[in-house]
Design a protein around this motif. Structure first.
Motif, short mmCIF file in Angstrom:
data_model
loop_
_atom_site.label_atom_id
_atom_site.label_comp_id
_atom_site.label_asym_id
_atom_site.label_seq_id
_atom_site.Cartn_x
_atom_site.Cartn_y
_atom_site.Cartn_z
N VAL A 164 7.41 -8.58 -14.32
CA VAL A 164 7.81 -9.90 -14.81
C VAL A 164 8.85 -9.75 -15.92
O VAL A 164 9.84 -10.49 -15.97
CB VAL A 164 6.58 -10.70 -15.29
CG1 VAL A 164 6.98 -11.90 -16.14
CG2 VAL A 164 5.75 -11.15 -14.09
N LEU A 165 8.65 -8.79 -16.80
CA LEU A 165 9.61 -8.58 -17.89
C LEU A 165 10.98 -8.15 -17.37
O LEU A 165 12.01 -8.52 -17.95
CB LEU A 165 9.07 -7.58 -18.91
CG LEU A 165 7.91 -8.10 -19.76
CD1 LEU A 165 7.30 -6.98 -20.59
CD2 LEU A 165 8.34 -9.25 -20.65
N HIS A 166 11.02 -7.39 -16.28
CA HIS A 166 12.32 -7.09 -15.66
C HIS A 166 13.00 -8.38 -15.21
O HIS A 166 14.21 -8.56 -15.43
CB HIS A 166 12.15 -6.16 -14.45
CG HIS A 166 12.05 -4.72 -14.80
ND1 HIS A 166 13.04 -4.02 -15.44
CD2 HIS A 166 11.05 -3.82 -14.56
CE1 HIS A 166 12.68 -2.76 -15.59
NE2 HIS A 166 11.46 -2.61 -15.08
N VAL A 168 0.85 -1.18 0.00
CA VAL A 168 0.00 0.00 0.00
C VAL A 168 0.89 1.24 0.00
O VAL A 168 1.91 1.28 0.68
CB VAL A 168 -0.92 0.01 1.24
CG1 VAL A 168 -1.75 1.27 1.29
CG2 VAL A 168 -1.80 -1.22 1.26
N GLY A 169 0.49 2.24 -0.79
CA GLY A 169 1.17 3.53 -0.75
C GLY A 169 2.55 3.54 -1.37
O GLY A 169 3.40 4.32 -0.96
N MET A 170 2.80 2.70 -2.37
CA MET A 170 4.09 2.73 -3.05
C MET A 170 4.20 4.03 -3.85
O MET A 170 3.21 4.53 -4.36
CB MET A 170 4.23 1.53 -3.99
CG MET A 170 4.30 0.19 -3.28
SD MET A 170 4.46 -1.19 -4.43
CE MET A 170 6.11 -0.95 -5.07
N ASP A 171 5.41 4.55 -3.98
CA ASP A 171 5.59 5.74 -4.80
C ASP A 171 5.82 5.38 -6.26
O ASP A 171 5.97 6.26 -7.10
CB ASP A 171 6.69 6.65 -4.25
CG ASP A 171 7.98 5.91 -3.94
OD1 ASP A 171 7.93 4.68 -3.77
OD2 ASP A 171 9.03 6.56 -3.88
N VAL A 172 5.85 4.08 -6.57
CA VAL A 172 5.88 3.58 -7.95
C VAL A 172 4.81 2.49 -8.05
O VAL A 172 4.34 1.98 -7.04
CB VAL A 172 7.27 3.01 -8.33
CG1 VAL A 172 8.32 4.10 -8.35
CG2 VAL A 172 7.68 1.88 -7.41
N SER A 173 4.45 2.12 -9.26
CA SER A 173 3.42 1.10 -9.45
C SER A 173 3.88 -0.28 -9.01
O SER A 173 3.09 -1.11 -8.57
CB SER A 173 2.97 1.05 -10.90
OG SER A 173 2.30 2.24 -11.25
N GLY A 174 5.18 -0.54 -9.16
CA GLY A 174 5.71 -1.83 -8.78
C GLY A 174 7.22 -1.82 -8.79
O GLY A 174 7.84 -0.87 -9.28
N ASP A 175 7.82 -2.86 -8.26
CA ASP A 175 9.26 -3.02 -8.35
C ASP A 175 9.61 -4.50 -8.22
O ASP A 175 8.82 -5.31 -7.75
CB ASP A 175 10.03 -2.15 -7.36
CG ASP A 175 9.83 -2.54 -5.91
OD1 ASP A 175 9.36 -3.65 -5.63
OD2 ASP A 175 10.17 -1.73 -5.04
N THR A 176 10.81 -4.81 -8.69
CA THR A 176 11.29 -6.19 -8.67
C THR A 176 12.62 -6.24 -7.95
O THR A 176 13.55 -5.50 -8.31
CB THR A 176 11.45 -6.73 -10.11
OG1 THR A 176 10.19 -6.65 -10.76
CG2 THR A 176 11.94 -8.17 -10.12
#
Length: 108
Positions: free
Chosen positions: A52-54, A18-26
């Motif tokens: 997933v592509l990362h 919750v509340g990430m400053d980006v949509s996602g990370d790997t």
């Protein structure tokens, strides 16, 4: 929602935040893909595909500089998201193609 993925030889946990400053990370080293749990629909699909592509880039040892990898991953994720959105039967067709089938020799 799925909680794990195997990408190449590495297993990844899929974790909402919750509340990430980006949509996602790997996190390649720890095998974690995180996504903003407030995203829904195609935006959520796009974020997971992007992350997933990362992981795929890492598994395939593409060794792209950060800026180039981000442009390639974003472009591919956006393009594939459009294909899926514009062709709703594609997911069903792919599932049927990939679904294991039982043959007479399998049941013997």
């Amino acid at each position: 929602m799925i909680s794990k993925l195997k990408i190449g030889y590495q297993n990844y946990r899929i974790e909402p935040h919750v509340g990430m400053d980006v949509s996602g990370d790997t996190d390649i080293d720890r095998g974690i893909i995180r996504y903003d749990s407030e995203e829904v629909g195609l935006r959520h699909f796009n974020t997971l595909l992007h992350e997933v592509l990362h992981a795929v880039c890492d598994q395939m040892a593409l060794d792209l500089d950060d800026d180039l990898e981000e442009r390639v991953v974003s472009g591919m994720a956006n393009g594939l998201t459009m294909v899926v959105a514009d062709n709703p039967g594609l997911g069903v067709a792919l599932n049927l193609i990939l679904k294991p089938t039982t043959t007479a020799s399998d049941s013997a």
